[in-house]
Motif scaffolding. Structure first.
Motif, PDB file in Angstrom:
ATOM      1  N   GLY A  58      -7.992   6.253  14.240  1.00 13.43           N
ATOM      2  CA  GLY A  58      -7.714   5.082  13.416  1.00 13.43           C
ATOM      3  C   GLY A  58      -8.495   3.876  13.903  1.00 13.43           C
ATOM      4  O   GLY A  58      -9.185   3.916  14.927  1.00 13.43           O
ATOM      5  N   THR A  60      -8.014  -0.565  14.073  1.00 13.82           N
ATOM      6  CA  THR A  60      -7.090  -1.677  13.900  1.00 13.82           C
ATOM      7  C   THR A  60      -7.787  -3.011  14.152  1.00 13.82           C
ATOM      8  O   THR A  60      -8.685  -3.102  14.995  1.00 13.82           O
ATOM      9  CB  THR A  60      -5.866  -1.541  14.839  1.00 13.82           C
ATOM     10  OG1 THR A  60      -5.012  -2.664  14.675  1.00 13.82           O
ATOM     11  CG2 THR A  60      -6.294  -1.469  16.287  1.00 13.82           C
ATOM     12  N   GLU A  78      -4.080  -2.034  10.156  1.00 19.33           N
ATOM     13  CA  GLU A  78      -4.503  -0.748  10.688  1.00 19.33           C
ATOM     14  C   GLU A  78      -4.766   0.266   9.582  1.00 19.33           C
ATOM     15  O   GLU A  78      -4.139   0.229   8.530  1.00 19.33           O
ATOM     16  CB  GLU A  78      -3.433  -0.163  11.614  1.00 19.33           C
ATOM     17  CG  GLU A  78      -3.063  -1.040  12.782  1.00 19.33           C
ATOM     18  CD  GLU A  78      -2.000  -0.407  13.656  1.00 19.33           C
ATOM     19  OE1 GLU A  78      -1.934   0.837  13.718  1.00 19.33           O
ATOM     20  OE2 GLU A  78      -1.239  -1.153  14.279  1.00 19.33           O
ATOM     21  N   SER A  79      -5.672   1.174   9.886  1.00 21.80           N
ATOM     22  CA  SER A  79      -5.896   2.354   9.058  1.00 21.80           C
ATOM     23  C   SER A  79      -5.922   3.548  10.000  1.00 21.80           C
ATOM     24  O   SER A  79      -6.715   3.575  10.946  1.00 21.80           O
ATOM     25  CB  SER A  79      -7.219   2.245   8.300  1.00 21.80           C
ATOM     26  OG  SER A  79      -7.485   3.454   7.622  1.00 21.80           O
ATOM     27  N   GLN A  80      -5.044   4.519   9.748  1.00 24.43           N
ATOM     28  CA  GLN A  80      -4.971   5.676  10.620  1.00 24.43           C
ATOM     29  C   GLN A  80      -4.876   6.940   9.778  1.00 24.43           C
ATOM     30  O   GLN A  80      -4.142   6.983   8.789  1.00 24.43           O
ATOM     31  CB  GLN A  80      -3.768   5.570  11.556  1.00 24.43           C
ATOM     32  CG  GLN A  80      -3.742   6.674  12.591  1.00 24.43           C
ATOM     33  CD  GLN A  80      -2.647   6.462  13.622  1.00 24.43           C
ATOM     34  OE1 GLN A  80      -1.932   5.478  13.589  1.00 24.43           O
ATOM     35  NE2 GLN A  80      -2.536   7.396  14.546  1.00 24.43           N
ATOM     36  N   THR A  81      -5.636   7.962  10.162  1.00 23.02           N
ATOM     37  CA  THR A  81      -5.615   9.228   9.429  1.00 23.02           C
ATOM     38  C   THR A  81      -5.034  10.328  10.308  1.00 23.02           C
ATOM     39  O   THR A  81      -5.165  10.298  11.536  1.00 23.02           O
ATOM     40  CB  THR A  81      -7.035   9.637   8.983  1.00 23.02           C
ATOM     41  OG1 THR A  81      -7.866   9.767  10.138  1.00 23.02           O
ATOM     42  CG2 THR A  81      -7.626   8.597   8.041  1.00 23.02           C
ATOM     43  N   THR A 100      -3.135   9.348   5.270  1.00 19.26           N
ATOM     44  CA  THR A 100      -3.619   8.044   5.741  1.00 19.26           C
ATOM     45  C   THR A 100      -2.493   7.021   5.691  1.00 19.26           C
ATOM     46  O   THR A 100      -1.795   6.914   4.687  1.00 19.26           O
ATOM     47  CB  THR A 100      -4.799   7.547   4.877  1.00 19.26           C
ATOM     48  OG1 THR A 100      -5.850   8.508   4.932  1.00 19.26           O
ATOM     49  CG2 THR A 100      -5.318   6.213   5.395  1.00 19.26           C
ATOM     50  N   ILE A 102      -2.018   2.965   5.909  1.00 15.03           N
ATOM     51  CA  ILE A 102      -2.591   1.625   5.941  1.00 15.03           C
ATOM     52  C   ILE A 102      -1.419   0.692   6.220  1.00 15.03           C
ATOM     53  O   ILE A 102      -0.504   0.593   5.399  1.00 15.03           O
ATOM     54  CB  ILE A 102      -3.261   1.230   4.611  1.00 15.03           C
ATOM     55  CG1 ILE A 102      -4.342   2.243   4.215  1.00 15.03           C
ATOM     56  CG2 ILE A 102      -3.824  -0.182   4.684  1.00 15.03           C
ATOM     57  CD1 ILE A 102      -5.568   2.210   5.077  1.00 15.03           C
ATOM     58  N   SER A 104       0.118  -3.156   7.568  1.00 14.04           N
ATOM     59  CA  SER A 104      -0.112  -4.587   7.809  1.00 14.04           C
ATOM     60  C   SER A 104       1.224  -5.198   8.185  1.00 14.04           C
ATOM     61  O   SER A 104       2.234  -4.950   7.522  1.00 14.04           O
ATOM     62  CB  SER A 104      -0.702  -5.265   6.574  1.00 14.04           C
ATOM     63  OG  SER A 104       0.082  -5.004   5.439  1.00 14.04           O
TER      64      SER A 104
END
Length: 196
Positions: A58, A60, A78-81, A100, A102, A104
């Protein structure tokens, strides 16, 4: 005598140059830090999302505002897969492939050692989690958004001016579709505090 004076002057010059290379300007209350971290996270097996998806990378972005009394408040994006936990055969076109998150939210920090090069911190956060799931055939669908709560610990290690390494670990609980999902994260990156 003259040689000794020249030697001392050269030594002072080199010492000054060495100090200039490692000048650290610690942030003060009222300053804003802008940071970016790479991270790796894993979903704990249990709820629906955790039973289908395992771990992944990810990215951040964090904004951190230093306050008085060794406290700070921040915003996190953040973006995490997460890859599928049990990969399906290639002909399973409708099997889940990737999840995924996303997120905030806002974070609250308690800081320790703010007058040293290494600032330690504890954090609590809350915010919105947007979830998307991609299938093997490329189709993506979006379940309902959820809320998250997080708790973590980390360090900022200043190495030059107002630049610091930013290392942290977090536990995040995501409430989505009536289920509780658990995510463990480790992050490493840089943060810079803008001077005024």
């Amino acid at each position: 005598m003259a040689g000794a004076v020249v030697g001392l002057a050269l030594a002072a010059g080199f010492a000054g140059r060495a100090d200039a290379k490692t000048v650290v300007v610690l942030p003060r209350p009222g300053q804003v830090g802008i940071g970016m971290q790479g991270q790796f996270g894993t979903l704990l097996d249990g709820a629906k999302l955790g039973s289908e998806f395992a771990a992944g990378p990810g990215l951040t972005v964090r904004l951190r505002y230093r306050m008085r009394y060794e406290r700070a408040i921040g915003f996190s994006f953040e973006s995490q897969t997460f890859d599928a936990r049990n990969p399906q055969p290639p002909d399973s076109l409708f099997a889940p492939e990737r999840l995924t998150f996303i997120t905030s939210g806002v974070e609250f920090y308690k800081l320790y050692g703010t007058r040293t090069r290494t600032t330690r911190m504890l954090s609590l956060g809350l915010g919105l989690a947007q979830v998307s799931e991609r299938l093997r055939d490329g189709e993506t669908f979006y379940p309902n958004d959820g809320l998250y709560l997080s708790a973590g610990a980390g360090v900022e290690r200043f190495f030059w001016n107002s630049w610091a390494w930013d290392l942290s670990a977090r536990y995040m609980t995501v409430f989505q579709n009536g289920e509780t999902n658990h995510d463990l994260q480790a992050s490493l990156g840089l943060i810079f505090y803008a001077s005024y």
